[in-house]
Write a protein that holds these residues in place. Structure first.
Motif, PDB file in Angstrom:
ATOM      1  N   LEU A  49     -51.276  58.253 -23.826  1.00 20.54           N
ATOM      2  CA  LEU A  49     -50.360  57.220 -23.350  1.00 20.54           C
ATOM      3  C   LEU A  49     -51.016  55.852 -23.453  1.00 20.54           C
ATOM      4  O   LEU A  49     -52.188  55.692 -23.106  1.00 20.54           O
ATOM      5  N   ALA A  50     -50.265  54.880 -23.944  1.00 22.98           N
ATOM      6  CA  ALA A  50     -50.740  53.499 -24.013  1.00 22.98           C
ATOM      7  C   ALA A  50     -49.667  52.594 -23.431  1.00 22.98           C
ATOM      8  O   ALA A  50     -48.475  52.862 -23.566  1.00 22.98           O
ATOM      9  N   GLY A  55     -45.536  47.821 -19.307  1.00 24.13           N
ATOM     10  CA  GLY A  55     -45.753  49.165 -19.839  1.00 24.13           C
ATOM     11  C   GLY A  55     -47.040  49.778 -19.321  1.00 24.13           C
ATOM     12  O   GLY A  55     -47.132  50.989 -19.120  1.00 24.13           O
ATOM     13  N   GLY A  56     -48.043  48.947 -19.094  1.00 29.79           N
ATOM     14  CA  GLY A  56     -49.293  49.427 -18.515  1.00 29.79           C
ATOM     15  C   GLY A  56     -49.109  49.881 -17.078  1.00 29.79           C
ATOM     16  O   GLY A  56     -49.699  50.876 -16.647  1.00 29.79           O
ATOM     17  N   ILE A  57     -48.289  49.157 -16.348  1.00 33.55           N
ATOM     18  CA  ILE A  57     -47.996  49.545 -14.964  1.00 33.55           C
ATOM     19  C   ILE A  57     -47.252  50.875 -14.952  1.00 33.55           C
ATOM     20  O   ILE A  57     -47.561  51.775 -14.167  1.00 33.55           O
ATOM     21  N   VAL A  58     -46.288  51.009 -15.856  1.00 38.61           N
ATOM     22  CA  VAL A  58     -45.552  52.276 -15.965  1.00 38.61           C
ATOM     23  C   VAL A  58     -46.507  53.392 -16.388  1.00 38.61           C
ATOM     24  O   VAL A  58     -46.460  54.498 -15.838  1.00 38.61           O
ATOM     25  N   ALA A  59     -47.387  53.109 -17.333  1.00 36.15           N
ATOM     26  CA  ALA A  59     -48.349  54.117 -17.793  1.00 36.15           C
ATOM     27  C   ALA A  59     -49.244  54.590 -16.651  1.00 36.15           C
ATOM     28  O   ALA A  59     -49.521  55.792 -16.528  1.00 36.15           O
ATOM     29  N   ASP A  68     -52.211  65.990 -15.200  1.00 32.29           N
ATOM     30  CA  ASP A  68     -52.439  67.177 -16.023  1.00 32.29           C
ATOM     31  C   ASP A  68     -51.769  67.068 -17.392  1.00 32.29           C
ATOM     32  O   ASP A  68     -52.126  67.793 -18.316  1.00 32.29           O
ATOM     33  N   ARG A  69     -50.827  66.152 -17.543  1.00 34.23           N
ATOM     34  CA  ARG A  69     -50.114  65.990 -18.814  1.00 34.23           C
ATOM     35  C   ARG A  69     -50.691  64.868 -19.674  1.00 34.23           C
ATOM     36  O   ARG A  69     -50.550  64.891 -20.888  1.00 34.23           O
ATOM     37  N   VAL A  70     -51.305  63.881 -19.058  1.00 33.93           N
ATOM     38  CA  VAL A  70     -51.819  62.719 -19.791  1.00 33.93           C
ATOM     39  C   VAL A  70     -53.250  63.008 -20.240  1.00 33.93           C
ATOM     40  O   VAL A  70     -54.156  63.137 -19.421  1.00 33.93           O
ATOM     41  N   THR A  71     -53.438  63.112 -21.555  1.00 31.35           N
ATOM     42  CA  THR A  71     -54.757  63.452 -22.097  1.00 31.35           C
ATOM     43  C   THR A  71     -55.645  62.234 -22.284  1.00 31.35           C
ATOM     44  O   THR A  71     -56.867  62.339 -22.219  1.00 31.35           O
ATOM     45  N   ARG A  72     -55.027  61.078 -22.535  1.00 29.53           N
ATOM     46  CA  ARG A  72     -55.753  59.821 -22.728  1.00 29.53           C
ATOM     47  C   ARG A  72     -54.869  58.686 -22.235  1.00 29.53           C
ATOM     48  O   ARG A  72     -53.652  58.766 -22.320  1.00 29.53           O
ATOM     49  N   LEU A  73     -55.513  57.621 -21.782  1.00 26.26           N
ATOM     50  CA  LEU A  73     -54.765  56.473 -21.281  1.00 26.26           C
ATOM     51  C   LEU A  73     -55.403  55.195 -21.807  1.00 26.26           C
ATOM     52  O   LEU A  73     -56.601  54.973 -21.628  1.00 26.26           O
ATOM     53  N   ALA A  74     -54.610  54.368 -22.477  1.00 22.87           N
ATOM     54  CA  ALA A  74     -55.081  53.073 -22.985  1.00 22.87           C
ATOM     55  C   ALA A  74     -54.228  51.986 -22.354  1.00 22.87           C
ATOM     56  O   ALA A  74     -53.005  52.005 -22.463  1.00 22.87           O
ATOM     57  N   LEU A  75     -54.888  51.064 -21.688  1.00 24.05           N
ATOM     58  CA  LEU A  75     -54.171  49.974 -21.018  1.00 24.05           C
ATOM     59  C   LEU A  75     -54.608  48.638 -21.588  1.00 24.05           C
ATOM     60  O   LEU A  75     -55.705  48.451 -21.994  1.00 24.05           O
TER      61      LEU A  75
END
Length: 75
Positions: A49-50, A55-59, A68-75
């Motif tokens: 997720l990016a 969009g970062g706040i939503v992410a 458990d569903r989000v494997t990576r997060l880019a903000l």
């Protein structure tokens, strides 16, 4: 300012070569929580997720609701 899918068009094109890419629409809801619910409803079981700006706040909300569903997060 084009704060929609056009903003990420170059990244989407490049990443789509090797990965399924989906750009979520984060409009039409009355809260960040509702937007996060909409993203989770349309996302695959596990995903990277990016997000930028709102969009970062939503992410971050998505990652907090479904770590458990989000494997990576880019903000």
């Amino acid at each position: 300012m084009m704060c929609d899918a056009r903003l990420f068009a170059p990244q989407t094109a490049e990443l789509s070569r090797d990965h399924a890419v989906q750009v979520a629409c984060i409009t039409g809801a009355d809260s960040i929580a509702a937007l996060a619910d909409a993203v989770l409803a349309s996302a695959p079981p596990r995903f990277a997720l990016a997000g930028l700006s709102m969009g970062g706040i939503v992410a971050m909300e998505v990652a907090g609701r479904a770590p458990d569903r989000v494997t990576r997060l880019a903000l």
